[in-house]
Design a protein around this motif. Structure first.
Motif, PDB file in Angstrom:
ATOM      1  N   ASP A 100       0.833  -1.200   0.000  1.00 23.91           N
ATOM      2  CA  ASP A 100       0.000   0.000   0.000  1.00 23.91           C
ATOM      3  C   ASP A 100       0.869   1.250   0.000  1.00 23.91           C
ATOM      4  OD1 ASP A 100      -2.464  -1.247  -0.078  1.00 23.91           O
ATOM      5  OD2 ASP A 100      -2.703  -1.293   2.100  1.00 23.91           O
ATOM      6  N   ARG A 101       1.929   1.231   0.815  1.00 25.39           N
ATOM      7  CA  ARG A 101       2.830   2.386   0.854  1.00 25.39           C
ATOM      8  C   ARG A 101       3.554   2.537  -0.485  1.00 25.39           C
ATOM      9  NH1 ARG A 101       2.731   6.642   4.127  1.00 25.39           N
ATOM     10  NH2 ARG A 101       2.658   5.297   5.968  1.00 25.39           N
ATOM     11  N   MET A 102       3.947   1.436  -1.093  1.00 24.86           N
ATOM     12  CA  MET A 102       4.593   1.507  -2.406  1.00 24.86           C
ATOM     13  C   MET A 102       3.634   2.099  -3.446  1.00 24.86           C
ATOM     14  SD  MET A 102       7.791   0.441  -2.312  1.00 24.86           S
ATOM     15  CE  MET A 102       8.289  -0.323  -3.865  1.00 24.86           C
ATOM     16  N   ASP A 103       2.356   1.751  -3.362  1.00 24.91           N
ATOM     17  CA  ASP A 103       1.364   2.336  -4.266  1.00 24.91           C
ATOM     18  C   ASP A 103       1.315   3.854  -4.100  1.00 24.91           C
ATOM     19  OD1 ASP A 103       0.635  -0.107  -5.324  1.00 24.91           O
ATOM     20  OD2 ASP A 103      -1.109  -0.355  -4.016  1.00 24.91           O
ATOM     21  N   GLU A 104       1.277   4.290  -2.841  1.00 26.43           N
ATOM     22  CA  GLU A 104       1.251   5.736  -2.588  1.00 26.43           C
ATOM     23  C   GLU A 104       2.500   6.399  -3.156  1.00 26.43           C
ATOM     24  OE1 GLU A 104       0.828   8.677   1.270  1.00 26.43           O
ATOM     25  OE2 GLU A 104       2.300   7.057   1.318  1.00 26.43           O
ATOM     26  N   PHE A 105       3.656   5.813  -2.928  1.00 31.48           N
ATOM     27  CA  PHE A 105       4.904   6.383  -3.419  1.00 31.48           C
ATOM     28  C   PHE A 105       4.913   6.475  -4.947  1.00 31.48           C
ATOM     29  CE2 PHE A 105       7.863   5.156   0.384  1.00 31.48           C
ATOM     30  CZ  PHE A 105       7.174   6.053   1.182  1.00 31.48           C
ATOM     31  N   ARG A 106       4.432   5.431  -5.603  1.00 37.26           N
ATOM     32  CA  ARG A 106       4.407   5.454  -7.067  1.00 37.26           C
ATOM     33  C   ARG A 106       3.524   6.576  -7.579  1.00 37.26           C
ATOM     34  NH1 ARG A 106       3.911  -0.449  -6.217  1.00 37.26           N
ATOM     35  NH2 ARG A 106       5.959  -1.379  -6.647  1.00 37.26           N
ATOM     36  N   HIS A 107       2.378   6.764  -6.933  1.00 37.72           N
ATOM     37  CA  HIS A 107       1.460   7.818  -7.376  1.00 37.72           C
ATOM     38  C   HIS A 107       2.057   9.202  -7.139  1.00 37.72           C
ATOM     39  CE1 HIS A 107      -2.098  10.112  -8.189  1.00 37.72           C
ATOM     40  NE2 HIS A 107      -2.209  10.517  -6.941  1.00 37.72           N
ATOM     41  N   THR A 782      -8.339   8.354 -30.145  1.00 39.43           N
ATOM     42  CA  THR A 782      -6.900   8.535 -29.963  1.00 39.43           C
ATOM     43  C   THR A 782      -6.393   7.598 -28.873  1.00 39.43           C
ATOM     44  OG1 THR A 782      -7.068  10.869 -30.581  1.00 39.43           O
ATOM     45  CG2 THR A 782      -5.073  10.194 -29.406  1.00 39.43           C
ATOM     46  N   GLU A 783      -5.318   6.890 -29.177  1.00 36.74           N
ATOM     47  CA  GLU A 783      -4.745   5.959 -28.210  1.00 36.74           C
ATOM     48  C   GLU A 783      -3.729   6.669 -27.329  1.00 36.74           C
ATOM     49  OE1 GLU A 783      -3.223   2.625 -30.354  1.00 36.74           O
ATOM     50  OE2 GLU A 783      -5.219   1.854 -30.867  1.00 36.74           O
ATOM     51  N   LEU A 784      -3.905   6.555 -26.027  1.00 37.07           N
ATOM     52  CA  LEU A 784      -3.044   7.199 -25.045  1.00 37.07           C
ATOM     53  C   LEU A 784      -2.661   6.171 -23.986  1.00 37.07           C
ATOM     54  CD1 LEU A 784      -5.176  10.465 -24.546  1.00 37.07           C
ATOM     55  CD2 LEU A 784      -3.168  10.208 -26.019  1.00 37.07           C
ATOM     56  N   GLU A 785      -1.982   6.644 -22.958  1.00 33.15           N
ATOM     57  CA  GLU A 785      -1.696   5.821 -21.789  1.00 33.15           C
ATOM     58  C   GLU A 785      -1.942   6.653 -20.536  1.00 33.15           C
ATOM     59  OE1 GLU A 785       1.794   2.698 -22.794  1.00 33.15           O
ATOM     60  OE2 GLU A 785       2.389   4.805 -22.943  1.00 33.15           O
ATOM     61  N   VAL A 786      -2.380   5.994 -19.473  1.00 35.74           N
ATOM     62  CA  VAL A 786      -2.566   6.631 -18.175  1.00 35.74           C
ATOM     63  C   VAL A 786      -1.666   5.908 -17.178  1.00 35.74           C
ATOM     64  CG1 VAL A 786      -4.172   7.163 -16.313  1.00 35.74           C
ATOM     65  CG2 VAL A 786      -4.923   7.339 -18.691  1.00 35.74           C
ATOM     66  N   GLU A 787      -0.900   6.684 -16.421  1.00 30.25           N
ATOM     67  CA  GLU A 787       0.002   6.095 -15.439  1.00 30.25           C
ATOM     68  C   GLU A 787      -0.777   5.826 -14.148  1.00 30.25           C
ATOM     69  OE1 GLU A 787       4.416   6.890 -13.490  1.00 30.25           O
ATOM     70  OE2 GLU A 787       3.634   8.216 -15.053  1.00 30.25           O
ATOM     71  N   VAL A 788      -0.962   4.551 -13.852  1.00 28.28           N
ATOM     72  CA  VAL A 788      -1.705   4.128 -12.671  1.00 28.28           C
ATOM     73  C   VAL A 788      -0.743   3.407 -11.727  1.00 28.28           C
ATOM     74  CG1 VAL A 788      -3.671   2.814 -11.798  1.00 28.28           C
ATOM     75  CG2 VAL A 788      -3.801   3.892 -14.053  1.00 28.28           C
ATOM     76  N   LEU A 789      -0.413   4.057 -10.631  1.00 23.71           N
ATOM     77  CA  LEU A 789       0.478   3.488  -9.621  1.00 23.71           C
ATOM     78  C   LEU A 789       1.794   3.016 -10.238  1.00 23.71           C
ATOM     79  CD1 LEU A 789      -2.149   1.452  -7.570  1.00 23.71           C
ATOM     80  CD2 LEU A 789      -1.512   3.853  -7.355  1.00 23.71           C
ATOM     81  N   GLY A 790       2.337   3.868 -11.105  1.00 24.91           N
ATOM     82  CA  GLY A 790       3.633   3.588 -11.693  1.00 24.91           C
ATOM     83  C   GLY A 790       3.595   2.763 -12.956  1.00 24.91           C
TER      84      GLY A 790
END
Length: 812
Positions: A100-107, A782-790
């Protein structure tokens, strides 16, 4: 000693780092006729004993921007004002014990990178390279911030003051303010050395902010907490190491540890949070300048032992000094920066928990408020108006204790904290609680967020960055509304009844678009002078000059002040706040017409009661009005009722709805369904980070309407120059997590925008991200990407709205 002037354009009350920064930034913006008044000596409050740590890390975009501005300013301020400053840019490591903490850090790392800040996820081995004295066997990883460090608070404050004086501003020390009064459109500031007349005044009084606020009739929401840190003897190994160690933070164990000369400084945020000066038997002293509380190291024993296990060097040295000083806390841990609620030409810049690192950005923000009337970017996270009348003394103390004890807690997207609850409750609260409802707080109001299914769901909130324990229950709520009918207690929306001769013409000059005709409703938008999104309201028009404006629960004081400040002097227009006396029940779903027809002697047919209209209604013992509108994208009505009738009407509707399979639903289901319809949410999709055009609100802008409106010229210029960004709904490939607020959107190797809202659409069975992105990337398909938790997830731009694009279900 400088002589007290009789006039100044701005008077700042309080000479800590923040007050001096405001003075400096006002002078930098050309307002040199400004005065700072300090009760004692500069830094005599919280500034002098602050640890002086300078992180960029924050889960709030506004706070991160403030801190990043400060840390950049600190690198050049000393040279600019010719004042020596001890500013050590050591970098920092921040440790993660859990996924969970790693998720927060990635965001948060992705947010920082989007802003151009260096911040990286790092392995244990990489952390050991920069911090060889640390044990990492139980750590999953961490964050490296190369621009973190520490600064001498006294030197920083004096540098601000010197820079301001160099530009013509004045500082008067040992000049406590004893009172204020309003005369002839000016403020008169009373002191023992005389009076000063000014146009603007700022409460920058730190932990004495409540004392100053009461002079304006304002109860500042804060409590004073005791924060301790200790400094060790010199440690030979540190001297032999030859360079300063990075600052270390272990948020899961709740402390920071940094090198102080050749010793270590340890500062825990202990579970036994200790407030001071909260009762009549323990009043704030008349003067606490340069004073501390008695040491209380027993509170810190566990944290000291844990830190010694993490960095064994710490346990080899004795303690030379303990600092236990007062730190002010607002109920959410963020400072108060912006207009003083309900008070003209008065501002607050106070209640800073991390005032040193935020001082530079806070000075800039407050100066922008005063000089330009708005800020460069959305600062709602620190706006004083975010707390309204529910923030009582007890509420502030309980929340301050909670925030302090959880200073380093993970702030999940749907975190519901337990302290300070039931500040405001609907008459339906106990009934819904007995039915199993889980609640969330919005502006103090308790609202049902989801309903655990008996025998299927554990009745607890298990917040996460991933799909949570309420995911399946919320899905069932959404599908039941799609197929049958749902009932919701939607309490707490801010309500303003506007009436009086000329009200319609006045509103036309306030909003960017048109007003609905009598008998109809609509959405209206208010822009700032720079054309940025200020607020959205639903408008119900009863007659030519009689309206009801409904806005977000949290926006009550924000929107009230905007409306009242713009009424012309002597106008017959009145604004009456109905927030606490009226409420809403929402009936939605294909069976909603049948249900309402069974309890009310009114024709709910499409012909008699069209979409986007309102009519008076009588149900049982209550009279109110019904609005045919739905935030859910289904056939439905909002029933607006005097709050004293809502309990009986709920029972009547529920009994009548049982043959139709009626269900209760909560805010999480509403959130899912509004995402599918691409309806904007205030202070998520609707912020003054974006202009009206950038928010995709073109259809609500009429640049050619005969009545000029606020922001019109700025929007005209933006359109002529070409709009650079716009709103777009994105559909993401499936995963265990959805995009959260402020996730980055990518096109190839370029960041092109931020997610403003994200979640799962249960009716379309897709992960949704609403975003503001570069306009040349916003075409459907249009094809894009979304950064979700790194992790960069594939996404495609879709057409708005995503569900029922022709609104056939709404119009049924």
């Amino acid at each position: 000693m400088a002589e007290l002037p009789s006039t100044a354009r701005v008077v700042i009350i309080g000479g800590g780092a923040v007050g001096c920064s405001i003075l400096y930034h006002l002078a930098k913006m050309g307002w040199s006729d400004c005065l700072l008044l300090e009760k004692n000596e500069l830094t005599s409050g919280s500034s002098w004993h602050a640890a002086g740590n300078c992180p960029n890390f924050s889960g709030s975009l506004a706070v991160m921007k403030m801190q990043a501005y400060s840390t950049d300013l600190f690198t050049r301020l000393g040279d600019e004002v010719d004042y020596p400053m001890n500013y050590h840019v050591t970098g920092s490591v921040r440790l993660a014990h859990s996924q969970d903490r790693m998720d927060e850090f990635r965001h948060v790392t992705a947010m920082a990178n989007h802003l151009g800040l260096e911040m990286d996820m790092v392995s244990n081995a990489q952390m050991k390279e920069v911090y060889p004295f640390m044990e990492t066997h139980d750590i999953l990883g961490g964050v490296w911030d190369p621009n973190d460090g520490d600064i001498d608070p006294a030197q920083l404050t004096q540098a601000y003051a010197k820079g301001a004086r160099n530009l013509g501003a004045k500082v008067i020390r040992f000049c406590p303010v004893s009172g204020v009064r309003r005369e002839n459109g000016e403020w008169v500031i009373e002191t023992e050395k005389g009076e000063v007349r000014c146009e603007f005044v700022v409460n920058a009084a730190g932990y004495r902010a409540q004392e100053v606020g009461r002079m304006f009739g304002r109860e500042v929401p804060c409590a004073t907490m005791a924060h301790q840190y200790l400094i060790t003897e010199e440690i030979p190994e540190l001297e032999a190491h030859g360079k300063l160690l990075p600052l270390l933070r272990d948020p899961d164990s709740s402390y920071y540890l940094r090198q102080e000369k050749n010793g270590l400084l340890l500062g825990p945020y202990e579970e036994q949070a200790t407030p001071h000066w909260i009762t009549k038997n323990d009043p704030m002293p008349e003067d606490f300048s340069f004073q501390l509380y008695p040491d209380d190291l027993e509170r810190l024993e566990w944290y000291i032992e844990d830190a010694c296990a993490r960095v064994p060097l710490l346990g080899t040295a004795g303690v030379t000094r303990v600092v236990n000083g007062p730190i002010p806390y607002a109920p959410d841990g963020n400072p108060l920066i912006g207009p003083m609620p309900g008070v003209p030409n008065a501002f607050e810049a106070c209640v800073f928990t991390f005032g040193i690192v935020q001082s530079g950005g806070a000075g800039k923000v407050c100066a922008e408020w005063i000089v330009e009337g708005e800020t460069d970017g959305d600062m709602w996270a620190v706006d004083p108006r975010r707390f309204t009348s529910y923030a009582t003394h007890e509420y502030c103390v309980e929340k301050a204790k909670e925030i302090y004890a959880h200073e380093y807690a993970i702030h999940f997207p749907a975190q519901e904290w337990p302290a300070g609850r039931q500040a405001r409750t609907s008459p339906l609260y106990e009934k819904l609680k007995a039915k199993g409802a889980m609640f969330g707080a919005a502006a103090g109001w308790e609202r049902p967020v989801w309903f655990p299914r008996p025998g299927k769901d554990e009745a607890v909130q298990k917040a996460s960055y991933h799909h949570t324990n309420w995911f399946d229950a919320v899905r069932e709520e959404c599908l039941a509304i799609r197929d049958r009918v749902g009932l919701m207690d939607l309490c707490g929306f801010s309500r303003f009844e506007v009436s009086g001769e000329g009200a319609a013409e006045w509103l036309r000059g306030m909003v960017t678009g048109a007003l609905p005709k009598a008998g109809r409703i609509g959405l209206i938008y208010f822009a700032t002078e720079k054309g940025k999104i200020l607020t959205e309201m639903t408008i119900t028009r009863f007659s030519e000059d009689h309206f009801l404006l409904i806005t977000a629960a949290a926006a009550e004081w924000h929107d009230r002040d905007w409306l009242e400040q713009h009424i012309p002097a002597g106008s017959p227009i009145t604004i009456e706040n109905k927030t606490g006396s009226w409420t809403s029940l929402v009936v939605a779903g294909p069976k909603s017409r049948d249900l309402l027809s069974s309890v009310c002697n009114k024709d709910f047919s499409n012909e008699a009661f069209p979409w986007l209209t309102h009519q008076p209604i009588e149900i049982g013992m209550a009279r109110g009005f019904a609005v045919r509108v739905s935030y859910l994208g289904e056939l439905g009505w909002e029933l607006h009722l005097p709050i004293e009738h809502v309990l009986g009407i709920y029972d009547k509707l529920w009994a009548a709805g049982e043959p139709y399979g009626i269900i209760d639903y909560g805010m999480y289901a509403m959130e899912s369904m509004r995402l599918e319809k691409c309806y904007r949410a205030w202070k998520h999709d609707l912020t003054n980070d974006y202009s009206m055009f950038e928010g995709g609100l073109d259809r609500f802008i009429r640049l050619d309407k005969p009545t000029p409106f606020i922001g019109q010229e700025a929007l005209r210029k933006e359109k002529e120059a070409g709009v650079k960004q716009t709103f777009a709904p994105l559909l993401l490939e499936d995963g265990s997590a959805d995009a959260v607020y402020l996730s980055s959107v990518w096109k190839g190797d370029k960041r092109i925008g931020f997610v403003t809202s994200g979640g799962y659409g249960h009716r379309i069975e897709k992960s949704i991200a609403l975003a503001t992105i570069d306009i040349d990337c916003a075409a459907e398909g249009t094809e894009l990407e979304v950064e979700v938790l790194g992790e960069r997830r594939k996404a495609v731009v879709a057409r708005e709205p995503l569900y029922d694009p022709e609104n056939e279900r709404l119009r049924a």
